[in-house]
Structures are given as C-alpha cells and as structure tokens.
Design an enzyme around this catalytic site. Structure first.
Site, PDB file in Angstrom:
ATOM      1  N   CYS A  56      -3.005  -3.520   3.204  1.00 47.30           N
ATOM      2  CA  CYS A  56      -2.538  -3.067   4.448  1.00 47.30           C
ATOM      3  C   CYS A  56      -2.092  -4.119   5.522  1.00 47.30           C
ATOM      4  CB  CYS A  56      -3.376  -1.946   5.097  1.00 47.30           C
ATOM      5  SG  CYS A  56      -3.540  -0.505   4.298  1.00 47.30           S
TER       6      CYS A  56
ATOM      7  N   CYS B 133       0.768  -1.635  -1.953  1.00 41.99           N
ATOM      8  CA  CYS B 133       0.155  -0.548  -1.695  1.00 41.99           C
ATOM      9  C   CYS B 133      -0.768  -0.058  -2.884  1.00 41.99           C
ATOM     10  CB  CYS B 133       1.030   0.662  -1.495  1.00 41.99           C
ATOM     11  SG  CYS B 133       0.439   2.156  -0.833  1.00 41.99           S
TER      12      CYS B 133
ATOM     13  N   LYS C  24       8.877  12.586 -15.577  1.00 44.23           N
ATOM     14  CA  LYS C  24       9.265  11.490 -15.099  1.00 44.23           C
ATOM     15  C   LYS C  24       9.974  10.650 -16.135  1.00 44.23           C
ATOM     16  CE  LYS C  24       7.001   8.039 -15.866  1.00 44.23           C
ATOM     17  NZ  LYS C  24       6.102   6.762 -16.258  1.00 44.23           N
TER      18      LYS C  24
END
Length: 304
Positions: free
Chosen positions: A289, A282, A212
């Site tokens: 949600c 999230c 990453k």
C-alpha cells in the site's frame, strides 16, 4: 419522446363529476353570456390547479403507438463507485511498464503465432485451462513443453494420460486437468471439427472451462468482448477498492457486479490491468500500500 406521443399521467382532480370531455367532432352547444363568463372563470381556475399539480408530480407514459419491445422505461442514473476514474488512472500509471508476469506469459502469449488459426485458438483454450490455480510462469512452461511436441487436438488425443501428466506438471490440479483436456479435446474433434466454440455458453459447457476462461477465450481467440474476465486478482482488488455495490463472495458474483456499472469499452482492458496490479502491488497477503498511488483513495488501505 415528444409531447405529441405521450400523455400526462398526473391529472388535476378539480373537475366536478358533471363535467366531461367532448368527443372528437362533437359541436359545442352555444353558451349564454352569463354561462360563458362562468365557464371562462372555471376554465382558468382549472388550468391554474393543473399547472400547480404538474410542477409537483409529472410522469410520462408511452402512448399505445410507442409501446413495444424496444421501449425502455425511464430510469434514474445507476450506481458507480466513488473516485473510480481516478483510481483507474492511477492503476494505469502504475502498470505503464507492462512488466508483470501476465504481460509476458498470459494466454495471449502462450500460443504459436505461426500455427493455423484453428490450432491457435485451441492452444489459447488449453493455456487457459492450465492457468487455473496456477502461476503464469508455470503455465507458460507447460505450454512450451506441449508445443514442442506439436500441440493440436489430434496430438493431445494420441498422447497417453501419463505422458500428458508429465508434460503439464506442476500446474495446479494437474491430474484433473489431464482428464478435462482429454475430454474437451474429444468434444472439439467430434462437434467442432477441431476448432473451439465461438460462444460463452458453448465454452463453459466444455469440461474444465469456467466463465473467466470462456470470456478470455472469446477475447483472445475470437477477438470478441463477451464480458469481464474475473479471476482471484480482479475479485480481490474490486472488493478492496469498493468497486462492487456490496461485498461479493465469488469471482462470478464480482463479474456481474462490475458489468452493471463499468463502461463496456473498458471490459477487455480491465482483466490484464488488474491482474498485473495484483501480481505486483495489490498482493493477496501484505499488499504494498505504501507504494500504491491509490493509498489515499483505497478504503482497504485505510485500515492497514
């Protein structure tokens, strides 16, 4: 591929064992009237059977002249997630304010823009090394303290471990990072004249640098998109949205799965977009949600 450069694999098997193709340039023997009529009937019947066979199963193969390194086999359209374009558009809408921590404190905001290019690239790499398992706010604070002392390869190598530890604390695993930063800085000085490598393979070979970090370093420091940078946020969200063909167990596995279908022009954008979405909406625990535009499209939201 045109008709002249391919040959049809499927052939009719209706021709008898006694028939054969004439060689190029071979003159056909003259036929008697009865033989000619029989030959025409046989030919028409063969053509009809061949056409029927072609409609049922036709495949093409490259001719000998076309076979080579650049020849690619015919492939069916690949897999892609259901509703991913609408999900992506909704995430862009939710992230339009650019007000997540990553938007102000990410790796592209932690280096000194007035420093020479080589120093800027080194600072980008260090900020990425510090960011592992660490919130953006903590990473940014550590980078500010380091920059206040003059953040270069030479200055880090001249700083004793104890002082370096105090400067970067409380980043996650700060003791290990002191060791990795010193080792990597020494390698950069010895092998790269104080600069950072310009390839993913060389970057991940450095102590404390993972995939990453390497892909983000390529994008931020060198302006090159080498792959999708996947951290815990991208890994989590990709699995919740079913953006992987099957559930993945690690960020690197997720990166491979995403790169199989996500258009390359989106590779650079997707990290910052999903990281900020993961920081604000999230969340790892108790995701919001009800405030998410994808609540009706997200498979994970259906179970909450």
């Amino acid at each position: 591929m045109n008709a002249a450069s391919v040959r049809m694999v499927t052939r009719s098997r209706s021709l008898g064992s006694g028939s054969r193709q004439r060689a190029v340039g071979e003159e056909a023997a003259p036929l008697q009237r009865g033989e000619a009529a029989a030959e025409r009937r046989k030919s028409h019947s063969c053509v009809r059977r061949q056409q029927k066979a072609q409609r049922l199963n036709v495949a093409y193969e490259a001719s000998d002249g076309e076979k080579g390194e650049n020849t690619e086999p015919l492939r069916a359209p690949g897999w892609e997630p259901q509703d991913w374009r609408q999900q992506l558009a909704n995430i862009r809408t939710m992230r339009s304010g650019k007000d997540a921590p990553v938007d102000q404190l990410g790796a592209e905001h932690c280096y000194d823009p007035s420093a020479p290019p080589k120093v800027r690239r080194y600072q980008v790499l260090l900020s990425l090394m510090l960011s592992s398992q660490t919130k953006d706010q903590v990473t940014a604070g550590a980078m500010q303290r380091l920059r206040a002392r003059g953040l270069t390869v030479d200055s880090i190598l001249q700083t004793d471990d104890s002082t370096l530890g105090m400067l970067i604390y409380p980043v996650g695993f700060w003791r290990n990072k002191v060791k990795y930063i010193k080792q990597t800085s020494a390698i950069l000085q010895q092998r790269y004249d104080g600069d950072i490598p310009a390839s993913v393979a060389e970057l991940v070979a450095l102590p404390g640098v993972g995939p990453k970090m390497a892909h983000l370093a390529m994008a931020v420091a060198w302006g090159t998109v080498s792959g999708i940078a996947v951290d815990t946020h991208v890994h989590r969200i990709a699995n919740r949205l079913r953006w992987t063909k099957k559930t993945t167990k690690s960020p690197e596995e997720t990166r491979t799965a995403l790169e199989e279908w996500l258009p390359r022009e989106l590779w650079r954008e997707i990290n910052g977009l999903l990281v900020g979405f993961g920081q604000q909406t999230c969340l790892p625990v108790r995701p919001r949600c009800q405030a998410c535009l994808n609540r009706a499209l997200c498979p994970a939201a259906q179970g909450l």
